[in-house]
Design an enzyme around this catalytic site. Structure first.
Site: not given
Length: 818
Positions: A490, A716
């Site tokens: 999965k 940033y």
């Protein structure tokens, strides 16, 4: 010329047997088989039923059905009447019987044999010697790293009288193993590469390990080694000794000098003469391996001028087969580092395992060293292709061009050289197919690989399929033979891929796969996965697609059960396999344990479904603090499963053990276990008995390097403040690729040239900045982003699952066999 085959009657006289049952003594033996999944050339094959983790005797019926008629077994209770056309040789030990046959076969040929052992560098030295000695010899060598008790036998079996030199690896991991290898190889030249910590745990001391490895040298005419590696242990060879290293040795190292273009000059003295070689490598391992090769060539009488010329031309050895996403929904399998019959057979076997595409294409170059033996070599190539069901072959080289008639049974396109192929590539159709590249180095198939690759950015997740297979087998050693195994694929196989990993698991015959959603199961079915697949979170809206692809749902409530029965009834489907989830304490999904009677009644009143399994999920199997709770879960599950099974009146698979419970709770193995994160190399440290291998490595490259002044900032918000002038590297990965923003501002690190370097500033969407702090790196250099995911996850307060499953789909996955 020697005959290149034996009859089964001859084989029965060569190997020590207990009894023989021969129905056709003239049956011809050309191929040795030991794996029911890899049957080739069945009409002329001999199957050895090896004992071990998988008992080969269990697969005789399957192998017989595939067309094999010759068997070596150690079980004399097999009912031969069930195999009326078969020949059986009964022996005490099937592996020893194969080794005896290989030893006999090796003895038929007079060509010299170089045997190589050591802790590190065996495969590199073997491959480099093949490069260095190729002008004088047609060489057969161990394919890849076939150096085990089995691998050596299979390598020697490839010998025929067209070869002029054999180079065979010998690897051991515990005392007593080298004797069998020495009896098979019987090297004329025995070589010891460097000694390191590999396999230390199998020996009581380093001295014992060295002594065992040196058994290969018994009766060798020449011994090549460094006294530093034998550490005072007597080398048993009575022949000439060519030693290298420092001190009183035949090839005395004087010094190393780094020169331009990432090359190294090695200066030495031999026979009172100063000499030197230059190699196109600078790392310590390469220097050691080059010195070993230098000593071997001296022992063989090569002139120093020839040695120096060829050493300068050494090529890096790429020993791994890579599988990558190609153009037009193709898969490219790149195994073009070398091209010989043995490695071609291995690569074709891997290609045959791939089920995700309807078409298999081989791009093949001329085979080096075939000069003078072309008819024999390319007849064998033709037989290999017919046996492996190739749909199309594209050949490159004059020898294959001249022998196009040998491939008339295939869609065959021939080119004289690589440039001609590349010029015509746009006119060839490549779509939804598996493409195997197998080319000799001089044909530069890396250019073909580049042209066929899907274009993506330079960040890749490399998945080692050998490691996945190794981890699977590690867990299998903990399971009694009746216990089945369900593998969890999965969430894109925990970030490692979908059909690529599922293909490997299918080949290794796991019993079940499990996915989270129907879409994941549908993709696996489209890619040729035939195993039963359990869907753990099916929605009612997806039930029709689920039934259409024969996927098996987990059902966890009466509402979902009734919805699914309604869909089946509308389609007049009966006996559809389902999996019942019971809640024993996780309190996530599942029928309450007290509803066993009500559920039994509901299931007894319908023929639409048949319960395939009953299962639950342990909440804290890896935490000793909660062992009492785990005990209560196991007891509750056992009571529920027994009550439901008794009411149903037919056997049902019970499973509750996850990866950690497979290790810590053997009483929870029941009928089946579910292997998840452990398959990918992450284990519970509380009970770490397994030698798991990391399966995935996330890599990127340096895009730009710049000097940034003290006091300035990076990224940033100016959060990356520098206290000193720094060398800042920008790398090609960010949070959109799955590199968590919590790794910013020095919390995370990556590895450049073997050293950890910290992040600087915030993590950007597509980029991250690193402080190189004195590392001599260049733009384009490789950067390891994720190594030990357990440590990295702990640094940001999460778990390895989150890091692995968070790697974006835009990051290219490269699969390889190392």
């Amino acid at each position: 010329m020697h005959e290149q085959f034996y009859t089964i009657l001859q084989v029965s006289e060569i190997i020590p047997s207990v009894s023989v049952s021969i129905s056709d003594g003239s049956a011809r033996i050309e191929t040795l088989l030991h794996d029911s999944r890899k049957v080739s050339n069945p009409a002329y094959a001999l199957f050895f039923a090896l004992a071990g983790r998988r008992d080969g005797h269990q697969f005789i019926e399957e192998v017989y059905a595939s067309g094999v008629r010759n068997f070596v077994v150690s079980n004399d209770e097999i009912d031969h009447a069930n195999f009326p056309a078969a020949n059986f040789i009964v022996v005490r030990d099937t592996l020893a019987a194969m080794q005896a046959l290989a030893a006999y076969h090796r003895g038929r040929f007079a060509c010299p044999v170089i045997g190589i052992t050591g802790s590190n560098g065996k495969t590199i030295v073997k491959e480099w010697l093949a490069q260095l000695l190729a002008p004088e010899y047609r060489i057969i060598r161990s394919p890849k790293s076939y150096n085990s008790q089995l691998g050596v036998a299979l390598s020697l079996w490839q010998l025929d009288d067209t070869y002029e030199l054999a180079i065979i690896e010998a690897g051991i991991s515990q005392p007593g193993e080298m004797q069998a290898l020495q009896r098979m190889i019987r090297p004329d030249i025995a070589v010891l590469t460097s000694i390191g910590p590999a396999h230390d745990d199998g020996f009581s001391s380093t001295t014992e390990k060295i002594t065992e490895k040196l058994r290969l040298f018994e009766d060798a005419k020449h011994a090549v080694y460094s006294p530093d590696d034998v550490q005072g242990v007597t080398v048993p060879s009575m022949g000439a000794h060519t030693t290298w290293g420092s001190g009183n040795v035949v090839l005395q190292v004087v010094g190393y000098e780094m020169i331009a273009d990432k090359r190294c000059r090695i200066q030495a003295r031999h026979a009172n003469t100063d000499m030197a070689i230059v190699i196109p490598f600078t790392d310590a391992a390469a220097k050691s391996n080059a010195l070993c090769c230098w000593a071997v060539m001296l022992s063989m009488g090569y002139e120093q001028s020839v040695i120096a010329h060829r050493m300068a031309l050494l090529q890096p050895v790429e020993m791994r087969l890579e599988m990558k996403k190609g153009i037009n929904n193709c898969t490219v399998i790149d195994d073009s580092y070398s091209n010989d019959l043995s490695s071609l057979a291995i690569a074709l076997d891997f290609l045959r395992q791939q089920q995700q595409h309807p078409t298999r294409t081989l791009i093949l170059s001329d085979i080096p060293g075939a000069d003078g033996h072309e008819e024999q070599v390319y007849s064998k190539v033709s037989n290999l292709l017919a046996d492996n069901k190739i749909d199309r072959i594209i050949t490159v080289g004059p020898q294959l061009l001249e022998r196009a008639d040998k491939f008339g049974f295939l869609n065959h396109i021939a080119f004289r050289d690589t440039d001609s192929l590349l010029d015509s590539l746009a006119d060839l159709t490549f779509e939804h197919e598996a493409i195997l590249l197998k080319g000799a180095r001089k044909y530069a198939f890396e250019r073909v690989s580049g042209a066929l690759m899907a274009k993506v950015h330079d960040t890749v997740l490399e998945i080692n399929l050998n490691a996945v297979e190794h981890n699977l087998n590690q867990y299998k050693t903990l399971l009694p033979s009746p216990v089945k195994l369900m593998a969890m694929v999965k969430a894109f196989s925990y970030g490692s891929g979908s059909f690529e990993v599922a293909n490997l698991l299918q080949f290794n015959k796991v019993d079940y796969l499990a996915v989270a959603y129907v879409d994941e199961g549908v993709e696996l079915r489209k890619s040729g996965i035939r195993l039963p697949i359990m869907v753990m979170s099916p929605s009612p809206a997806s039930f029709e697609a689920l039934v259409a692809r024969r996927l098996e749902p987990e059902l966890y409530s009466f509402t979902v059960l009734d919805d699914f029965i309604r869909v089946l009834s509308n389609q007049d489907v009966t006996g559809y396999p389902i999996h019942i989830k019971v809640d024993t304490g996780m309190h996530r999904l599942g029928f309450p344990v007290q509803d066993a009677k009500r559920l039994s009644s509901r299931l007894q009143n319908t023929d639409a479904v048949k319960v395939q399994s009953i299962f639950s999920h342990l909440a804290a199997a890896g935490d000793a603090e909660h062992d009492a709770f785990t005990e209560r879960q196991l007891n509750a599950f056992g009571k529920f499963a027994n009550e439901l099974t008794a009411a149903l009146g037919y056997p049902v698979i019970r499973h509750i053990a996850n990866s950690v419970a497979i290790q810590r709770w053997p009483q929870a193995h029941l009928d089946m276990v579910r292997l998840g994160i452990g398959l990918y190399g992450v284990e519970n440290k509380l009970d770490s008995r397994l030698l798991l291998q990391q399966t995935g490595t996330l890599k990127t490259v340096i895009t730009q390097i710049r000097q940034v002044a003290a006091g300035d900032s990076v990224g940033y918000g100016r959060r990356g403040r520098l206290v000193k002038e720094s060398t800042i590297a920008t790398v090609n990965i960010g949070y959109a690729d799955g590199y968590d923003r919590r790794f910013g501002n020095g919390v995370g690190y990556m590895t450049v040239k073997g050293r950890k370097v910290r992040t600087v500033g915030d993590i950007c969407m597509d980029m991250t900045m690193l402080d190189l702090d004195g590392i001599d790196a260049a733009e384009g250099d490789e950067v390891i982003v994720f190594g030990d995911v357990t440590e990295l996850a702990a640094n940001i307060g999460t778990i390895p699952y989150e890091l692995l499953t968070g790697i974006s789909q835009r990051v290219k996955r490269v699969y390889y066999y190392g």
